[in-house]
Scaffold this active site. Structure first.
Site, PDB file in Angstrom:
ATOM      1  N   ASP A   1     -28.026 -51.390  -5.191  1.00  0.00           N
ATOM      2  CA  ASP A   1     -26.863 -52.246  -4.960  1.00  0.00           C
ATOM      3  C   ASP A   1     -27.262 -53.477  -4.160  1.00  0.00           C
ATOM      4  O   ASP A   1     -28.404 -53.933  -4.257  1.00  0.00           O
ATOM      5  CB  ASP A   1     -25.766 -51.445  -4.246  1.00  0.00           C
TER       6      ASP A   1
ATOM      7  N   ASP B   1     -22.906 -44.828  11.047  1.00  0.00           N
ATOM      8  CA  ASP B   1     -22.712 -43.752  10.083  1.00  0.00           C
ATOM      9  C   ASP B   1     -23.748 -43.779   8.952  1.00  0.00           C
ATOM     10  O   ASP B   1     -23.685 -42.949   8.048  1.00  0.00           O
ATOM     11  CB  ASP B   1     -21.306 -43.844   9.468  1.00  0.00           C
TER      12      ASP B   1
ATOM     13  N   ASP C   1     -37.489 -55.595   2.628  1.00  0.00           N
ATOM     14  CA  ASP C   1     -36.288 -55.590   3.454  1.00  0.00           C
ATOM     15  C   ASP C   1     -35.050 -55.352   2.599  1.00  0.00           C
ATOM     16  O   ASP C   1     -34.563 -56.262   1.924  1.00  0.00           O
ATOM     17  CB  ASP C   1     -36.165 -56.935   4.182  1.00  0.00           C
TER      18      ASP C   1
ATOM     19  N   HIS D   1     -21.153 -54.938  -0.345  1.00  0.00           N
ATOM     20  CA  HIS D   1     -20.877 -53.991  -1.418  1.00  0.00           C
ATOM     21  C   HIS D   1     -21.750 -52.746  -1.320  1.00  0.00           C
ATOM     22  O   HIS D   1     -21.271 -51.614  -1.424  1.00  0.00           O
ATOM     23  CB  HIS D   1     -21.076 -54.678  -2.768  1.00  0.00           C
TER      24      HIS D   1
ATOM     25  N   ASN E   1     -20.704 -35.980  12.695  1.00  0.00           N
ATOM     26  CA  ASN E   1     -21.425 -36.603  13.810  1.00  0.00           C
ATOM     27  C   ASN E   1     -20.486 -37.167  14.864  1.00  0.00           C
ATOM     28  O   ASN E   1     -20.923 -37.886  15.767  1.00  0.00           O
ATOM     29  CB  ASN E   1     -22.353 -37.706  13.304  1.00  0.00           C
TER      30      ASN E   1
ATOM     31  N   ILE F   1     -16.539 -41.921   9.501  1.00  0.00           N
ATOM     32  CA  ILE F   1     -16.085 -41.215   8.308  1.00  0.00           C
ATOM     33  C   ILE F   1     -17.095 -40.155   7.890  1.00  0.00           C
ATOM     34  O   ILE F   1     -18.135 -39.976   8.532  1.00  0.00           O
ATOM     35  CB  ILE F   1     -15.863 -42.200   7.142  1.00  0.00           C
TER      36      ILE F   1
ATOM     37  N   TYR G   1     -24.126 -45.881 -21.447  1.00  0.00           N
ATOM     38  CA  TYR G   1     -25.385 -45.419 -22.023  1.00  0.00           C
ATOM     39  C   TYR G   1     -25.441 -43.895 -22.045  1.00  0.00           C
ATOM     40  O   TYR G   1     -24.758 -43.210 -21.261  1.00  0.00           O
ATOM     41  CB  TYR G   1     -26.577 -45.955 -21.225  1.00  0.00           C
TER      42      TYR G   1
ATOM     43  N   VAL H   1     -25.820 -40.907 -18.799  1.00  0.00           N
ATOM     44  CA  VAL H   1     -25.152 -41.461 -17.618  1.00  0.00           C
ATOM     45  C   VAL H   1     -23.811 -40.767 -17.447  1.00  0.00           C
ATOM     46  O   VAL H   1     -23.071 -40.579 -18.415  1.00  0.00           O
ATOM     47  CB  VAL H   1     -24.934 -42.989 -17.756  1.00  0.00           C
TER      48      VAL H   1
ATOM     49  N   ASP I   1     -16.779 -39.893 -18.564  1.00  0.00           N
ATOM     50  CA  ASP I   1     -17.051 -38.460 -18.415  1.00  0.00           C
ATOM     51  C   ASP I   1     -16.064 -37.765 -17.488  1.00  0.00           C
ATOM     52  O   ASP I   1     -15.668 -36.625 -17.739  1.00  0.00           O
ATOM     53  CB  ASP I   1     -18.476 -38.248 -17.888  1.00  0.00           C
TER      54      ASP I   1
ATOM     55  N   SER J   1     -16.414 -48.917  -8.329  1.00  0.00           N
ATOM     56  CA  SER J   1     -17.607 -48.954  -7.482  1.00  0.00           C
ATOM     57  C   SER J   1     -17.601 -47.834  -6.453  1.00  0.00           C
ATOM     58  O   SER J   1     -18.662 -47.385  -6.014  1.00  0.00           O
ATOM     59  CB  SER J   1     -17.706 -50.294  -6.745  1.00  0.00           C
TER      60      SER J   1
END
Length: 943
Positions: A182, A191, A229, A238, A252, A256, A343, A346, A369, A395
């Site tokens: 991404d 987190d 990096d 994103h 923790n 979240i 595809y 996937v 799916d 996303s």
């Protein structure tokens, strides 16, 4: 390693301020004003070599293939190198795996046409494919964060998908790594920091300690900018939002919880932080698969055509490397294919709301799916180390499934990637009956993700098609086509006792003739094929143009109650026809093009011989009356193609051909010159094509053009011809062009390695012309395709007869074979015909050319000028008919409508009587040959 960037806020947050972990999160919701579309990256191509007979990798050099390397040198390709030099070859126990070692990449010189280069590489016959590289946008578009300011907060989705209870069964494992390919990450977020999978074998010391080709890839890799990096690019969070959904630290005491709990994530940055980088999503997939990621999340994509290169990458990750690939199904409220989610191999994830109904902006299709929550998903933001944000879109549905896949891989470590995907599909909660979903049943997947069921239920059944083979194997099918479909089915989960696969059509335009495959009893991971008795399908005669028909495979086992569906899309009735009755397969479009619908187009199946490599880069009809009045649909000198011809009646195959094994017809025209400032000709063209299945007629296809003058002036003269840019197997820059004047045959071949000969023979109409083109001629040449094909150059190739018909110095060559008609009066018509030929030797090509001429003159309606004094009456007739002739002698031949010679007689007088009472009713052809000429008449015998 670069220091982390000082990140900027999202524009909407610049006003509202940073949201801390204690602040009430506000929602960023995805909008869907436009369909995201992938775009071609300029200056780059990828191509895959055909496997060598020894199955070894290419030898050193450009590619190690002399023919391909010569073409790459000719087009001035740069930096030609293996795309994935460290990719592992497929093992003998991996059916369906791919060898990425055969994929190469190349940089192109400035201004080079990506599609033209791909065409040149394909025509060498040494590559499986050559394709552009595409850019895909991420699937997030933020909107007003105050749009949902009354929201009470919290991760409602964890309850919906039963994650809390699933964690009582398994909390994942740090050894299971989820790749987040991404926009990069924030290494110090509270987190995320502990959840990043670091590469301890390659610390940051300037040395490639693990010798994997990446220096200091301790935290991951930035593929877009090619450095170590993976920190996010400016103004983009994103990747951080996605990572939090799948892998935020759980239990923790901060922020979240990610669905994957202990499963870690690998940040792989695929979007550039500067203007010199480029999108690199597929490179990241290979890296993730090679570096031990058991799950790969792709929260990006676009609508658009399928890429075999991209499918190979997915197959490598899923089959060769056993990674579960999860992708977002899209945020456009439409039924469409969306890549990479659509595809094979996937898991395509659509989005639902907090009430389990389809999100208003969710893409839906038979390729989805399963679904998962995708609205108001609270996750890590990344503008600081303690901020969170609520977002929406597929996303963020996809990484919830990716996190669940990590838990399933922990709970069932013996499952392979296909089994994990099957387990997730089969354990969803069916939501089709909800009011907002009823209209989308079957197109939002098997249901909404249920993580608890996925990690606890061990009695599920699931089968899947792993291969599908159509015969004939085409990109699209015409009305009336019959096809066979062989499938390989694999049982993925629990054994089945009597598995059946039933094929049905969801379209009225595909009829299933043989619909059932009984696979029988199958153990886990066992495979079966119906190759011996394949499915049979027929395309309906009334199928509309460019119809996408969906067929359904239904898997059932009555003993266990198992039932599951899988879908296939078949393109019907394309705007072109393929004549393949003989050894030549030739695509004829509705606008006069041959092979493809224009240079670089994927509409069409090219011209091939005996199912070999494509032989033709571009072909099409040319018409001209002067250097400025030219009509065609082939390339021009403005980096594009002319679009002079418009379809009147699209090309189609005749359901009941009478004169050949296959016949095609269609009508197109150009514009009147009065509407184009005298640039066009003003002609209607009725095209016919004929192909034969019997020898010696298998090596040619006849193309016939009936031209009608639509203007009010006489066209004087009118030039007509076929432009054919051949690229024969072998070295495309090593061909010569020859002219056989006796046969009016112009042909092309490689004198150093004459594996195949191709060419055109002028059969009928006008005075034959022929022009051989050196595609790489110097700038001073009269015709030079290297810089395009101007109207003036087209006129030259049509108008100077045969004085330039040969080209004996080996080069990259093309031909224009045509005819000159002295005049064509207003509303008058004339017919010109050619044979397109291919053969493995010159003698066989000449034999085919002779057979084509004989066949056309004897059997087909040649429409030659009418012989004065020839009269046939009565016609139609029930028995006797009289034929009046000019002064004899004459030879009269009677043929059936299928071209069978029925009788021959010699006539010395001025008339004769034919008795048709011995023949069955139907259409017949009467061939009359005299000293002054010949003609063919149609004779109809009635009851």
């Amino acid at each position: 390693m670069r220091l982390p960037l000082l990140f900027l806020f999202l524009r909407s947050l610049l006003i509202l301020g940073v949201l801390s972990s204690s602040a009430l999160p506000v929602a960023a919701q995805l909008t869907s004003a436009e369909v995201p579309v992938k775009t071609v990256v300029a200056g780059r191509v990828v191509f895959k070599l055909k496997p060598a007979p020894t199955a070894q990798r290419p030898a050193p050099g450009l590619t190690g293939n002399s023919v391909l390397d010569a073409t790459l040198t000719r087009i001035q390709a740069q930096a030609v190198q293996p795309k994935f030099p460290h990719a592992r070859p497929p093992g003998p126990d991996q059916p369906g795996a791919v060898d990425l070692g055969l994929i190469f990449q190349a940089a192109l010189p400035d201004g080079a046409s990506v599609e033209a280069v791909c065409q040149a590489l394909r025509k060498t016959g040494t590559v499986e494919y050559a394709e552009p590289v595409y850019y895909y946008p991420p699937l997030l578009q933020t909107s007003d964060p105050l749009a949902d300011s009354t929201r009470t907060g919290g991760q409602y989705h964890l309850k919906n998908i039963r994650a809390y209870r699933a964690w009582d069964v398994t909390q994942g494992d740090t050894s299971v790594v989820i790749a987040i390919a991404d926009g990069g990450t924030r290494l110090t977020h509270e987190d995320l920091a502990s959840q990043i999978q670091v590469n301890r074998r390659d610390p940051i010391d300037g040395v490639d300690n693990d010798q994997d080709g990446y220096v200091d890839n301790y935290y991951g890799w930035d593929f877009a900018d090619n450095d170590n990096d993976p920190t996010r690019e400016a103004n983009s969070v994103h990747g951080i939002l996605v990572a939090g959904c799948a892998s935020a630290a759980t239990n923790n005491g901060k922020g979240i919880a990610g669905v994957g709990f202990r499963c870690r994530f690998m940040p792989l940055k695929i979007y550039s932080s500067n203007t010199t980088g480029s999108f690199a999503g597929y490179e990241a997939i290979v890296y993730a698969a090679d570096h031990g990621c058991r799950v790969i999340n792709l929260s990006w994509g676009a609508a658009g055509g399928r890429s075999q290169y991209e499918q190979d990458i997915i197959t490598y990750a899923a089959i060769n490397r056993d990674a579960v690939v999860v992708a977002a199904a899209g945020n456009t409220p439409a039924d469409l294919d969306f890549y990479p989610a659509s595809y094979q191999h996937v898991l395509s994830v659509a989005t639902t709301t907090s009430t389990d109904e389809r999100s208003a902006n969710a893409t839906f299709s038979r390729r989805v799916d399963l679904s998962a929550p995708g609205t108001q998903i609270l996750t890590t933001l990344g503008n600081s180390d303690t901020d969170y944000f609520a977002v929406g879109g597929s996303s963020f549905a996809a990484p919830l499934v990716a996190g669940a896949a990590g838990l399933v891989r922990t709970r069932f470590p013996h499952y392979n990637a296909a089994q994990v995907a099957a387990q997730l599909r089969r354990t969803t909660d069916n939501i089709d009956a909800l009011p907002g979903n009823a209209a989308y049943a079957g197109r939002i997947g098997s249901g909404r993700l249920n993580v608890l069921r996925a990690v606890t239920e061990t009695g599920q059944h699931s089968a899947r098609l792993v291969t599908r083979t159509f015969a004939p194997n085409r990109r699209a099918y015409a009305p009336g086509d019959t096809l066979r479909l062989a499938v390989q089915v694999q049982n993925l989960l629990q054994p089945v006792s009597n598995l059946t696969v039933t094929l049905s059509s969801l379209s009225p335009y595909v009829l299933v003739r043989q619909s059932t495959f009984t696979a029988g009893s199958m153990a886990t991971l066992e495979q079966r094929s119906n190759a011996a008795t394949p499915f049979r399908l027929t395309v309906a005669a009334a199928a509309p143009l460019n119809t996408k028909a969906v067929v359904r495979y239904r898997f059932q086992d009555a003993a266990t109650g198992y039932q599951e569906d899988q879908y296939e899309t078949i393109l019907l009735n394309p705007d072109y026809v393929v004549l393949d009755a003989g050894d030549i397969a030739l695509t004829l479009t509705s606008r006069g093009n041959i092979g493809y619908d224009g240079l670089g187009s994927d509409a069409g199946e090219g011209v091939t011989y005996r199912q070999g490599a494509p032989l033709l880069s571009e072909g099409g009809l040319l018409l001209a009356t002067s250097a400025t009045r030219v009509s065609d649909n082939v390339r021009n000198d403005r980096r594009g193609a002319d679009v002079d011809f418009l379809t009147l009646n699209r090309a189609y195959l005749l359901a009941q051909p009478m004169r050949a094994t296959q016949e095609a017809a269609g009508t197109f025209r150009d514009s009147l010159p009065s509407l184009t400032q005298g640039r066009t000709v003003g002609v209607r063209v009725r095209q016919h094509a004929y192909a034969e299945a019997t020898s010696p007629h298998r090596d040619y296809v006849i193309l016939e053009y009936q031209l009608t003058n639509l203007t009010t002036d006489t066209l004087k003269p009118l030039h007509v011809g076929l432009f054919m840019d051949w690229d024969l197997p072998g070295e495309a820059g090593r061909n010569v062009v020859e002219w056989d004047a006796a046969r009016r045959l112009q042909y092309l071949f490689d004198p150093s390695d004459a594996q195949i000969f191709t060419g055109l023979r002028h059969l009928s109409g006008g005075q034959a012309s022929a022009y051989a083109i050196n595609n790489q001629a110097p700038a001073s040449a009269a015709v030079r395709l290297a810089d395009g094909f101007s109207a003036a150059e087209k006129f030259i190739t049509l108008s100077i007869g045969t004085q330039n018909a040969r080209l004996l110095t080996p080069t990259d060559a093309s031909q224009v074979t045509g005819a000159t008609l002295p005049f064509l009066a207003p509303a008058d018509s004339v017919t010109v015909a050619f044979a397109v030929l291919a053969a493995p030797s010159l003698s066989q090509l000449q034999t085919a050319a002779d057979a084509a001429a004989t066949r056309y003159q004897q059997l087909l309606p040649t429409r030659t000028p009418w012989l004065a004094g020839v009269v046939l009456y009565p016609n139609p007739t029930t028995s006797l008919t009289r034929l009046d002739l000019p002064a004899g002698p004459a030879t009269i031949q009677l043929f059936s409508g299928l071209g069978q010679l029925l009788s021959t007689r010699q006539v010395t007088g001025s008339s004769t009587v034919l008795d048709m009472s011995f023949y069955t009713p139907g259409l017949y052809l009467l061939r009359v040959q005299t000293r002054t000429g010949s003609t063919t008449l149609r004779l109809l015998r009635q009851q």
